[in-house]
Scaffold this active site. Structure first.
Site, PDB file in Angstrom:
ATOM      1  CB  SER A   8       1.639 -19.244  10.188  1.00  0.00           C
ATOM      2  OG  SER A   8       0.628 -18.114   9.894  1.00  0.00           O
ATOM      3  CG  HIS A  33      -0.959 -22.662   9.824  1.00  0.00           C
ATOM      4  ND1 HIS A  33      -1.787 -23.553  10.067  1.00  0.00           N
ATOM      5  CD2 HIS A  33      -1.444 -21.474  10.491  1.00  0.00           C
ATOM      6  CE1 HIS A  33      -2.684 -23.181  11.228  1.00  0.00           C
ATOM      7  NE2 HIS A  33      -2.365 -21.966  11.260  1.00  0.00           N
ATOM      8  CG  ASP A  35      -3.123 -18.410  10.189  1.00  0.00           C
ATOM      9  OD1 ASP A  35      -3.843 -19.237  11.037  1.00  0.00           O
ATOM     10  OD2 ASP A  35      -1.893 -18.124  10.399  1.00  0.00           O
ATOM     11  CG  MET A  37      -7.819 -14.624  10.500  1.00  0.00           C
ATOM     12  SD  MET A  37      -6.718 -13.491  11.651  1.00  0.00           S
ATOM     13  CE  MET A  37      -5.210 -14.513  11.977  1.00  0.00           C
ATOM     14  CG  HIS A  66      -6.388 -21.874  12.007  1.00  0.00           C
ATOM     15  ND1 HIS A  66      -5.582 -21.087  12.995  1.00  0.00           N
ATOM     16  CD2 HIS A  66      -7.554 -21.894  12.807  1.00  0.00           C
ATOM     17  CE1 HIS A  66      -5.905 -21.009  13.930  1.00  0.00           C
ATOM     18  NE2 HIS A  66      -7.159 -21.243  13.795  1.00  0.00           N
ATOM     19  CG  MET A  68      -8.865 -18.313  13.225  1.00  0.00           C
ATOM     20  SD  MET A  68      -7.307 -17.518  13.082  1.00  0.00           S
ATOM     21  CE  MET A  68      -6.504 -18.099  11.924  1.00  0.00           C
ATOM     22  CG  MET A 137      -6.317 -21.437  18.769  1.00  0.00           C
ATOM     23  SD  MET A 137      -5.428 -21.400  17.348  1.00  0.00           S
ATOM     24  CE  MET A 137      -4.525 -20.112  17.354  1.00  0.00           C
ATOM     25  N   GLY A 144      -0.486 -12.807  14.686  1.00  0.00           N
ATOM     26  CA  GLY A 144       0.919 -13.321  14.721  1.00  0.00           C
ATOM     27  C   GLY A 144       1.459 -12.653  15.930  1.00  0.00           C
ATOM     28  N   GLY A 145       2.730 -13.105  16.270  1.00  0.00           N
ATOM     29  CA  GLY A 145       3.457 -12.586  17.369  1.00  0.00           C
ATOM     30  C   GLY A 145       2.971 -12.553  18.581  1.00  0.00           C
ATOM     31  CG  ASP A 175      -1.839 -21.577  15.266  1.00  0.00           C
ATOM     32  OD1 ASP A 175      -0.761 -20.754  15.115  1.00  0.00           O
ATOM     33  OD2 ASP A 175      -2.768 -21.385  14.482  1.00  0.00           O
ATOM     34  N   GLY A 177       2.614 -18.430  19.275  1.00  0.00           N
ATOM     35  CA  GLY A 177       3.618 -18.283  20.233  1.00  0.00           C
ATOM     36  C   GLY A 177       4.626 -19.317  20.260  1.00  0.00           C
ATOM     37  N   GLY A 197       4.807 -18.618  13.062  1.00  0.00           N
ATOM     38  CA  GLY A 197       4.607 -17.525  12.140  1.00  0.00           C
ATOM     39  C   GLY A 197       5.863 -16.806  12.374  1.00  0.00           C
TER      40      GLY A 197
END
Ligand code: DX5
Ligand code: ZN
Length: 221
Positions: A8, A33, A35, A37, A66, A68, A137, A144-145, A175, A177, A197
């Protein structure tokens, strides 16, 4: 079952995006990937069509986008034109999911649905034939993280059963962790596509990390 690793770019150094993408490609990444948002569905802002278009020029790998965002259908055409290969939309903001998935397919892209951790699997039970991908999810989306939610493993197992019972060949993606310590549990539960990611881009050797993650998706003898 084949395994796909999808770095990601949310965790990449965006000032060096070309190098970062070349690095993960050289490390054997299967998809990139992206993201998207909107600051409404999730409390964060990221990329739009312009970034997808730029990434498209940097790699031949499939772009796994993806969304969001609320009203994701507003972006289908511009993202497809920008070079997305797959678009994945959240069931929580897609009241006409069947129509929306089919529109993504009409545009020549892989159609995916995503479930937040609190959204039950039956949110997609009526649209299984319309799915090319189901994304579970394993964190609450937005950043991330974050830490992997352990209860997701059983949900992935039930999602795999649901797809199998319906004769679906859709990819089952996870997706959030995903790292060396969590990937095996979701792989064993039936996931075949893994977004990562932080685990990849913040690793000492991001290229090798992709192989490390892939290596954990095997049955030990
Ligand atoms: C989270 C995004 C993820 C994110 C994953 O909202 O959908 O794709 O980049 O990041 P890690 O792997 O660091 O949890
Ligand atoms: Zn994502």
């Amino acid at each position: 079952m084949s395994v796909r690793i999808a770095p990601s770019i949310l965790s990449a150094d965006l000032a060096r995006l070309a190098d970062e993408i070349a690095m993960v490609e050289a490390g054997g990444a299967d998809w990139i990937h992206i993201d998207v948002m909107d600051g409404r569905f999730v409390p964060n802002l990221t990329f739009g069509a312009k970034v997808i278009e730029s990434v498209r020029k940097l790699t031949r790998l499939p772009l796994d986008v993806h969304l969001m965002v609320v009203e994701p259908e507003n972006y289908f055409e511009s993202f497809a034109e920008a070079g997305a290969n797959g678009m994945t939309i959240h069931t929580e903001v897609s009241p006409h999911l069947q129509r929306q998935l089919n529109r993504i397919r009409e545009l020549g892209c892989r159609a995916g649905a995503v479930l937040n951790p609190s959204t039950p699997l039956n949110a997609v039970s009526e649209v299984i034939p319309d799915l090319d991908l189901l994304l579970i999810m394993t964190v609450n989306p937005g950043f991330g993280g974050q830490q992997f939610i352990k209860g997701s493993v059983d949900k992935v197992r039930r999602a795999r059963e649901m797809l199998a019972e319906n004769g679906s060949t859709a990819y089952l993606e996870v997706d959030g962790g995903i790292d060396r310590s969590t990937i095996k549990s979701v792989w064993e539960a039936g996931a075949d596509t893994f977004v990562a990611g932080n685990a990849i881009f913040n690793a000492k050797d991001p290229k090798a990390e992709i192989g490390e993650l892939r290596a954990r998706c095997t049955i030990e003898v």
